[in-house]
Design an enzyme around this catalytic site. Structure first.
Site: not given
Ligand SMILES: NC(=O)c1ccc[n+]([C@@H]2O[C@H](COP(=O)([O-])OP(=O)(O)OC[C@H]3O[C@@H](n4cnc5c(N)ncnc54)[C@H](O)[C@@H]3O)[C@@H](O)[C@H]2O)c1
Length: 353
Positions: A142, A190, A222, A246, A250
């Site tokens: 970001y 990852k 994942d 992030d 959610d």
């Protein structure tokens, strides 16, 4: 206690939900004998309309002069639907986090008994869920540069970078947090694909030696996404980089039934910031239907940050009772159950405080 709070309501449902949070803080202050002073300041699309800047200098100054920041949400469809807009509300959010040095975003996820049958997942899966996700907030993709398009506009690029120092400081926060809880830390990355993730894992392995009482496990993002809904009660503290955190939080918000329930605290070098994890939910703006609980629970995190534990717990209990009594907004209402307005839910919570 006297606290100066910068109130940044932002866009969409931001003003409605922060108003409920403020009233709840005031009610709590009245009950426990504290004094909270607020200074309001614009951020996001509202600030662009007023000043052309999504995070104006004056807003930053007000934050710096405050003990804490209570933030709503930013975002407006007029920018979401115009990818070419040169100034965007989200730039304000990122600049605010960066310039306040808010590198650790703590997102507690707890499914209380009152929420178990409001979760879309089976009770036997969500029962016992109680973890904190520590999301790195000022690095990663970001913020990485370069970012942009080539001249023809047919190729776009973002950059993900992390330094060891950035990783270490947020890992220390997570290790300390795990040490004060059930002493299990899950590092999500990852590392099978990304170099930044390999640096995260290497750094975590090195720091783990300083926290021998904490059991550390490593999960690929994942797999973590799957385990979060398969066996959420397994987790105690999860730590991860900015974008993974992030997305995963959610997902995690659904465990308790709604995104409108999840509060967060962002900690760093200056004043701490407290905000719901959801966005500006523009479809609900001005309709008095959004769930104010995430904002109200962010207020509880604010109080806890200043050592006001009993006050914070009082707000949490009031929220819990309000849900148990069936006073919930439409996002949490069961089929056929009456849903309440934002302000009704706020009033009920305050009556309980
Ligand atoms: N921290 C932030 O300010 C933040 C975070 C995420 C998105 N955004 C911005 O918000 C805008 C809308 O984005 P989005 O639709 O992807 O995310 P969103 O979080 O605003 O809404 C997604 C969905 O979650 C539910 N929801 C969210 N908050 C709720 C609440 N308080 N009560 C009940 N239901 C709630 C609704 O079903 C909604 O459609 C965009 O402009 C986006 O950039 C801002």
């Amino acid at each position: 206690m006297k606290l100066r709070i910068a109130l940044l309501a932002g866009d969409g449902i931001g003003p409605e939900i922060t108003a409920e949070a403020r009233r709840t803080l005031d009610r709590t202050a009245e009950r426990f004998g504290h004094r909270f002073e607020y200074r309001e300041a614009p951020v996001g699309a509202a600030a662009i309309d007023l000043t052309g800047d999504p995070y104006p200098e004056e807003t930053h100054r007000i934050c710096l002069e405050s003990d804490a920041v209570l933030f709503g949400a930013i975002g407006d469809p007029k920018y979401d639907n115009d990818p070419t807009a040169p100034v965007r509300p989200e730039q304000g959010l990122l600049r605010m986090r960066r310039s306040l040095g808010l590198y650790a975003n703590l997102r507690p996820v707890a499914v209380t008994e009152s929420l178990i049958d409001r979760s879309p997942l089976k009770p036997e899966i969500v029962r016992g869920t109680d973890f904190i996700c520590v999301r790195e907030l000022t690095g990663g993709i970001y913020f990485g540069r370069p970012q942009g398009r080539d001249q023809a506009g047919t190729r776009a690029f973002d950059t993900c970078t992390y330094t060891v120092a950035e990783i270490e400081r947020v890992l220390h926060t997570a290790f300390r947090m795990a040490g004060a809880r059930r002493r299990r830390l899950t590092v999500v990355d990852k590392a099978n694909v990304l170099e930044t993730s390999r640096l995260w894992r290497e750094t975590a392995r090195r720091l783990a030696a300083q926290y021998p009482e904490t059991e550390v496990e490593y999960l690929f993002v994942d797999n973590a996404a799957m385990q979060l809904i398969r066996q959420p009660s397994h987790f105690d503290v999860i730590v991860t980089e900015n974008m993974f955190g992030d997305i995963l939080t959610d997902e995690a918000s659904v465990l308790g039934g709604s995104l409108g329930m999840l509060a967060s605290a962002s900690l760093g070098d200056g004043p701490a910031l407290f905000e719901p994890i959801h966005g500006s939910y523009p479809q609900a703006a001005g309709r008095n239907i959004a769930n104010p609980m995430a904002a109200i629970l962010s207020g509880a995190l604010l109080l806890e940050h200043f050592g006001l534990k009993e006050e914070a717990e009082t707000i949490r209990q009031a929220v819990d009772h309000t849900i148990r009594d069936g006073f919930v907004t439409e996002d949490l209402a069961r089929p056929g159950e009456r849903s309440c307005t934002t302000s009704e839910v706020g009033d009920r919570i305050r009556a309980r405080v």
